[in-house]
Design a protein around this motif. Structure first.
Motif, PDB file in Angstrom:
ATOM      1  N   THR A   1       0.337   7.377  -4.275  1.00  0.00           N
ATOM      2  CA  THR A   1       1.383   6.556  -3.656  1.00  0.00           C
ATOM      3  C   THR A   1       1.790   7.240  -2.354  1.00  0.00           C
ATOM      4  OG1 THR A   1       3.083   7.674  -4.954  1.00  0.00           O
ATOM      5  CG2 THR A   1       2.192   5.641  -5.870  1.00  0.00           C
ATOM      6  N   ILE A   2       1.207   6.797  -1.276  1.00  0.00           N
ATOM      7  CA  ILE A   2       1.334   7.463   0.016  1.00  0.00           C
ATOM      8  C   ILE A   2       2.606   7.036   0.739  1.00  0.00           C
ATOM      9  CG2 ILE A   2       0.197   7.901   2.226  1.00  0.00           C
ATOM     10  CD1 ILE A   2      -1.397   8.863  -0.284  1.00  0.00           C
ATOM     11  N   THR A   3       3.387   8.028   1.158  1.00  0.00           N
ATOM     12  CA  THR A   3       4.563   7.805   2.000  1.00  0.00           C
ATOM     13  C   THR A   3       4.126   8.068   3.435  1.00  0.00           C
ATOM     14  OG1 THR A   3       6.058   8.558   0.276  1.00  0.00           O
ATOM     15  CG2 THR A   3       6.909   8.572   2.525  1.00  0.00           C
ATOM     16  N   GLU A   4       4.034   6.992   4.230  1.00  0.00           N
ATOM     17  CA  GLU A   4       3.607   7.136   5.627  1.00  0.00           C
ATOM     18  C   GLU A   4       4.576   6.429   6.530  1.00  0.00           C
ATOM     19  OE1 GLU A   4      -0.700   7.555   7.177  1.00  0.00           O
ATOM     20  OE2 GLU A   4      -0.711   6.038   5.621  1.00  0.00           O
TER      21      GLU A   4
ATOM     22  N   PRO B   1       1.455  -1.845  -1.117  1.00  0.00           N
ATOM     23  CA  PRO B   1       0.966  -1.278   0.152  1.00  0.00           C
ATOM     24  C   PRO B   1       1.199   0.244   0.154  1.00  0.00           C
ATOM     25  CG  PRO B   1       2.247  -3.258   0.561  1.00  0.00           C
ATOM     26  CD  PRO B   1       2.411  -2.930  -0.902  1.00  0.00           C
ATOM     27  N   GLY B   2       0.221   0.979   0.638  1.00  0.00           N
ATOM     28  CA  GLY B   2       0.326   2.434   0.656  1.00  0.00           C
ATOM     29  C   GLY B   2      -0.155   3.101  -0.614  1.00  0.00           C
ATOM     30  N   GLU B   3      -0.582   2.324  -1.600  1.00  0.00           N
ATOM     31  CA  GLU B   3      -1.115   2.906  -2.830  1.00  0.00           C
ATOM     32  C   GLU B   3      -2.641   2.842  -2.814  1.00  0.00           C
ATOM     33  OE1 GLU B   3       2.203   2.645  -6.246  1.00  0.00           O
ATOM     34  OE2 GLU B   3       0.985   0.830  -6.044  1.00  0.00           O
ATOM     35  N   LEU B   4      -3.259   3.934  -3.246  1.00  0.00           N
ATOM     36  CA  LEU B   4      -4.712   4.040  -3.273  1.00  0.00           C
ATOM     37  C   LEU B   4      -5.170   4.435  -4.668  1.00  0.00           C
ATOM     38  CD1 LEU B   4      -5.136   6.182  -0.035  1.00  0.00           C
ATOM     39  CD2 LEU B   4      -5.559   3.722  -0.266  1.00  0.00           C
ATOM     40  N   LEU B   5      -6.102   3.683  -5.209  1.00  0.00           N
ATOM     41  CA  LEU B   5      -6.659   4.012  -6.516  1.00  0.00           C
ATOM     42  C   LEU B   5      -7.664   5.144  -6.342  1.00  0.00           C
ATOM     43  CD1 LEU B   5      -6.879   3.279  -9.533  1.00  0.00           C
ATOM     44  CD2 LEU B   5      -8.676   1.666  -8.892  1.00  0.00           C
ATOM     45  N   LEU B   6      -7.513   6.207  -7.128  1.00  0.00           N
ATOM     46  CA  LEU B   6      -8.425   7.349  -7.059  1.00  0.00           C
ATOM     47  C   LEU B   6      -9.511   7.285  -8.129  1.00  0.00           C
ATOM     48  CD1 LEU B   6      -5.894  10.263  -6.435  1.00  0.00           C
ATOM     49  CD2 LEU B   6      -7.116   8.843  -4.773  1.00  0.00           C
ATOM     50  N   GLY B   7      -9.391   6.370  -9.048  1.00  0.00           N
ATOM     51  CA  GLY B   7     -10.353   6.251 -10.133  1.00  0.00           C
ATOM     52  C   GLY B   7      -9.635   6.191 -11.461  1.00  0.00           C
ATOM     53  N   TRP B   8     -10.415   6.327 -12.530  1.00  0.00           N
ATOM     54  CA  TRP B   8      -9.880   6.190 -13.882  1.00  0.00           C
ATOM     55  C   TRP B   8     -10.318   7.367 -14.727  1.00  0.00           C
ATOM     56  CZ3 TRP B   8     -12.749   2.694 -11.165  1.00  0.00           C
ATOM     57  CH2 TRP B   8     -12.096   1.532 -10.750  1.00  0.00           C
ATOM     58  N   LEU B   9      -9.407   7.857 -15.530  1.00  0.00           N
ATOM     59  CA  LEU B   9      -9.785   8.786 -16.580  1.00  0.00           C
ATOM     60  C   LEU B   9     -10.108   7.928 -17.794  1.00  0.00           C
ATOM     61  CD1 LEU B   9      -7.067  11.588 -16.280  1.00  0.00           C
ATOM     62  CD2 LEU B   9      -9.356  11.515 -15.260  1.00  0.00           C
TER      63      LEU B   9
END
Length: 182
Positions: free
Chosen positions: A93-96, A149-157
């Motif tokens: 969850t990117i704060t930009e 907006p501003g959230e990026l999925l990194l994958g799944w465990l």
């Protein structure tokens, strides 16, 4: 519970798991520990979404939608999220813009949480594998996870009961990956 050193040495990815899975209370306890990773400015730039049951099928549908122009077999993609009873989607969850903490550093914190969580799950006896793929950041997959907006999925465990057989670990090539500057 093993020491952090022992947990890191014994960790193995589990490509096949059984239908057992940790409950939400156990996951919440582990996330309390995993969330203690180094976090410049204390932004807590991560969240985890548990996908169980029908949510895994919806993810399969989103993967099929994302691959529409690739020619990849639909049945193969649709079935991937069904390989484990629990998928933990790791989201940065990117704060930009942030004056002190660039986006890449916030993404690194979320990755750290995912890695520590995978160590904790493995140490607790669960089978775990971090999976990604070419559609991880496709808009259809983001919609399925209801990312803001501003959230990026990194994958799944992918998490489930540990299968009987565990692959032996491969030694780290430390000599080539460690250097000292004086």
């Amino acid at each position: 519970m093993a020491s952090a050193f022992e947990a890191a040495l014994s960790r193995r990815s589990s490509s096949k798991v059984t239908d057992a899975a940790p409950d939400d209370a156990e996951l919440t306890r582990m996330l309390g520990a995993a969330g203690r990773v180094a976090d410049h400015a204390g932004l807590r730039p991560w969240r985890v979404i548990a996908l169980r049951g029908a949510a895994r099928g919806r993810l399969g549908d989103a993967l099929v939608e994302a691959s529409a122009s690739t020619g990849e077999p639909e049945h193969k993609l649709a079935g991937k999220p069904l390989r484990a009873p629990l998928l933990l989607a790791v989201v940065a969850t990117i704060t930009e813009p942030h004056k002190k903490v660039p986006a890449w550093e916030q993404e690194a914190v979320a990755s750290g949480v995912a890695h520590v969580l995978s160590l904790l799950l493995d140490d607790a006896g669960w089978g775990v594998m971090w999976r990604t793929g070419p559609y991880t950041r496709h808009p259809a997959v983001a919609r399925m996870h209801d990312l803001a907006p501003g959230e990026l999925l990194l994958g799944w465990l992918y998490v489930g009961g540990r299968a009987e057989h565990r692959r032996p670990g491969r030694p780290a090539d430390v000599a080539r990956r460690f250097s000292v500057l004086d």
